[in-house]
Scaffold this motif. Structure first.
Motif, PDB file in Angstrom:
ATOM      1  N   ALA A   1       2.024   1.671  -3.427  1.00 51.99           N
ATOM      2  CA  ALA A   1       0.895   2.064  -4.274  1.00 51.99           C
ATOM      3  C   ALA A   1       0.573   3.547  -4.122  1.00 51.99           C
ATOM      4  O   ALA A   1       0.163   4.203  -5.092  1.00 51.99           O
ATOM      5  CB  ALA A   1      -0.329   1.217  -3.925  1.00 51.99           C
ATOM      6  N   LYS A   2       0.756   4.091  -2.933  1.00 49.75           N
ATOM      7  CA  LYS A   2       0.466   5.517  -2.731  1.00 49.75           C
ATOM      8  C   LYS A   2       1.391   6.404  -3.556  1.00 49.75           C
ATOM      9  O   LYS A   2       1.029   7.527  -3.912  1.00 49.75           O
ATOM     10  CB  LYS A   2       0.595   5.865  -1.251  1.00 49.75           C
ATOM     11  CG  LYS A   2       0.128   7.288  -0.931  1.00 49.75           C
ATOM     12  CD  LYS A   2       0.122   7.567   0.546  1.00 49.75           C
ATOM     13  CE  LYS A   2      -0.380   8.995   0.806  1.00 49.75           C
ATOM     14  NZ  LYS A   2      -0.406   9.327   2.246  1.00 49.75           N
TER      15      LYS A   2
ATOM     16  N   TYR B   1      -7.475   4.346   1.765  1.00 53.14           N
ATOM     17  CA  TYR B   1      -7.346   3.245   2.716  1.00 53.14           C
ATOM     18  C   TYR B   1      -6.592   3.691   3.960  1.00 53.14           C
ATOM     19  O   TYR B   1      -7.019   3.422   5.097  1.00 53.14           O
ATOM     20  CB  TYR B   1      -6.613   2.081   2.043  1.00 53.14           C
ATOM     21  CG  TYR B   1      -6.282   0.944   2.987  1.00 53.14           C
ATOM     22  CD1 TYR B   1      -7.176  -0.096   3.183  1.00 53.14           C
ATOM     23  CD2 TYR B   1      -5.077   0.922   3.687  1.00 53.14           C
ATOM     24  CE1 TYR B   1      -6.867  -1.143   4.050  1.00 53.14           C
ATOM     25  CE2 TYR B   1      -4.767  -0.121   4.551  1.00 53.14           C
ATOM     26  CZ  TYR B   1      -5.665  -1.135   4.727  1.00 53.14           C
ATOM     27  OH  TYR B   1      -5.365  -2.157   5.591  1.00 53.14           O
TER      28      TYR B   1
ATOM     29  N   ALA C   1      -5.042   4.006  -2.377  1.00 50.66           N
ATOM     30  CA  ALA C   1      -4.122   3.736  -1.266  1.00 50.66           C
ATOM     31  C   ALA C   1      -4.224   4.832  -0.204  1.00 50.66           C
ATOM     32  O   ALA C   1      -4.241   4.546   0.997  1.00 50.66           O
ATOM     33  CB  ALA C   1      -2.693   3.641  -1.788  1.00 50.66           C
TER      34      ALA C   1
ATOM     35  N   ILE D   1       0.834  -1.204   0.000  1.00 50.36           N
ATOM     36  CA  ILE D   1       0.000   0.000   0.000  1.00 50.36           C
ATOM     37  C   ILE D   1       0.867   1.253   0.000  1.00 50.36           C
ATOM     38  O   ILE D   1       0.556   2.242  -0.672  1.00 50.36           O
ATOM     39  CB  ILE D   1      -0.948  -0.017   1.215  1.00 50.36           C
ATOM     40  CG1 ILE D   1      -1.942  -1.171   1.091  1.00 50.36           C
ATOM     41  CG2 ILE D   1      -1.706   1.312   1.334  1.00 50.36           C
ATOM     42  CD1 ILE D   1      -2.798  -1.366   2.312  1.00 50.36           C
TER      43      ILE D   1
ATOM     44  N   THR E   1      -5.024  -5.244   8.950  1.00 49.38           N
ATOM     45  CA  THR E   1      -5.484  -4.091   8.169  1.00 49.38           C
ATOM     46  C   THR E   1      -5.208  -2.779   8.895  1.00 49.38           C
ATOM     47  O   THR E   1      -4.860  -1.777   8.268  1.00 49.38           O
ATOM     48  CB  THR E   1      -6.985  -4.213   7.870  1.00 49.38           C
ATOM     49  OG1 THR E   1      -7.707  -4.425   9.100  1.00 49.38           O
ATOM     50  CG2 THR E   1      -7.263  -5.379   6.936  1.00 49.38           C
TER      51      THR E   1
ATOM     52  N   ALA F   1       2.236   1.475   5.934  1.00 48.73           N
ATOM     53  CA  ALA F   1       2.234   2.066   4.595  1.00 48.73           C
ATOM     54  C   ALA F   1       2.812   3.481   4.606  1.00 48.73           C
ATOM     55  O   ALA F   1       3.593   3.857   3.722  1.00 48.73           O
ATOM     56  CB  ALA F   1       0.807   2.085   4.036  1.00 48.73           C
TER      57      ALA F   1
END
Length: 401
Positions: free
Chosen positions: A122-123, A137, A134, A119, A279, A286
């Motif tokens: 991905a950001k 989230y 991302a 993540i 999570t 992240a």
């Protein structure tokens, strides 16, 4: 003797320290006095708390000590990594609780690290949709209390259909309100030997890689490590497994009556706890990964792109190894947080060390000993994580010349 021939150590030693004067105007005497006073106050508080506790226990005729650990527990535990029966002792019951806590912490750390890293990368993606998803989230997950997320996942899993109407997304995999059922194999002694051979192979691969890196530093010639690693970590276990007859009996879960039989089970409580912890912690990891990557100078990207390297290769070979020096220290805190947050398992009925110790102290009345055991377990796990991460951080740190 001239100044040119004087011992340089004498010159750097400075003037001799004057002795401490018995006067309140001497700052060193004041420092010693204040330290003695503070230590005395702390000691007096500790002594008062201890004596008061002992007195209250004697007045109420409450026995102290850890002798209760050898008594029969009579405590049912839904899932355990070792054989357990309610007729076993409290010590074994608490051992099951420790192992259940470790099962959550170890698996959670691994999964949270993988998910958080993906993540975080991905950001920073150049794809607008991936980057925004991302970011969404991370912001949502970090702003919701962990306990609320655990209750949410547990409620979702409890809302799944019963075993007869269980979801079957893949052959051999079933999802129901009883948890998740997965295919497995019938575990035999041959598999234990193969697993041991894999561990030995991993150690051998590490030693071989270290020796090859030393040779590369000496002569500048790169050497391939993966063939030896494949032979040691895959070939060696296969040879050991084949030498013991190569047993392989798949254990596929199937509906028998009102529940599934066969395979391995993941309880709804464990699944919900793991989902919530992974999570939630992944959102913080992240951001740590994102910050670590951005801490690497942009010139590293540009230089690698000028050499024709692909973006994924640049990230893997150049950026991430440098970013680790920034990522590892705050990552340690997240690993500790995940481990300690696992104590919220009691809210959804997962029997970890906190749940079992609470039941134990309610049955025996040994409240102080029960709390002390919980504290000792989490202190030991946290110190172990800190020691390992500090060792790893020291290995990857830049060495100043």
């Amino acid at each position: 003797m001239s100044s040119s021939t004087a011992d340089p150590r004498l010159a750097s030693a400075g003037p001799p320290r004057r002795p401490i004067r018995l006067s309140w105007s001497d700052e060193r005497l004041r420092a010693i006095v204040w330290q003695v006073i503070v230590v005395g106050i702390v000691g007096a508080i500790v002594w008062w708390l201890w004596s008061n506790t002992v007195h209250n226990l004697e007045v109420r005729r409450i026995a102290t000590g850890f002798g209760f650990l050898s008594r029969e527990a009579g405590l049912p535990i839904g899932e355990s990594l070792i054989d357990y029966d309610p007729t076993n002792s409290y010590l074994r019951a608490l051992t099951v609780g420790v192992l259940n806590t470790l099962k959550v912490a170890v698996v959670g750390v691994i999964l949270a690290t993988i998910l958080g890293t993906l993540i975080g990368i991905a950001k920073l993606s150049k794809n607008w949709l991936v980057s925004k998803l991302a970011s969404f989230y991370i912001e949502v997950i970090r702003d919701l209390p962990l306990l609320l997320q655990l209750l949410f996942w547990y409620t979702i899993l409890q809302g799944l259909p019963g075993p007869r109407q269980a979801l079957n997304p893949v052959d051999g995999v079933f999802l129901s309100n009883r948890g998740m059922k997965l295919p497995w194999i019938e575990w035999l002694p041959a598999h234990n030997w193969a697993l041991l051979a894999m561990v030995v192979g991993a150690v051998g691969t590490w030693a071989y890689a270290r020796a090859m890196r030393a040779k590369q530093y000496a002569d500048g010639q790169p050497r391939k490590i993966w063939p030896a690693g494949l032979a040691l970590m895959v070939g060696l276990p296969l040879v050991v497994w084949a030498a013991h007859g190569a047993p392989f009996t798949p254990d596929i879960p199937a509906l028998r009556g009102f529940n599934f039989r066969g395979g391995i089970s993941i309880s709804p409580e464990y699944f919900a706890l793991l989902l919530g912890l992974v999570t939630y912690t992944a959102g913080f990891i992240a951001e740590i990964v994102r910050a670590g990557i951005q801490a690497v100078n942009q010139g590293q990207w540009e230089a690698a792109e000028a050499l024709g390297m692909r973006r994924g290769e640049i990230l893997k070979r150049i950026v991430l190894p440098q970013a680790l020096r920034v990522i590892v220290p705050p990552m340690t805190s997240q690993y500790l947080n995940l481990t300690k947050n696992s104590s919220l398992a009691v809210a959804i009925g997962y029997q970890d060390i906190v749940s079992i110790a609470n039941t134990t102290l309610n049955q025996t009345g040994q409240a102080i000993e029960g709390i002390a055991i919980i504290m000792l377990v989490y202190l030991t796990i946290s110190l172990s994580i800190s020691l390992f991460m500090n060792w790893y951080n020291a290995r990857i740190a830049l060495v100043e010349r």
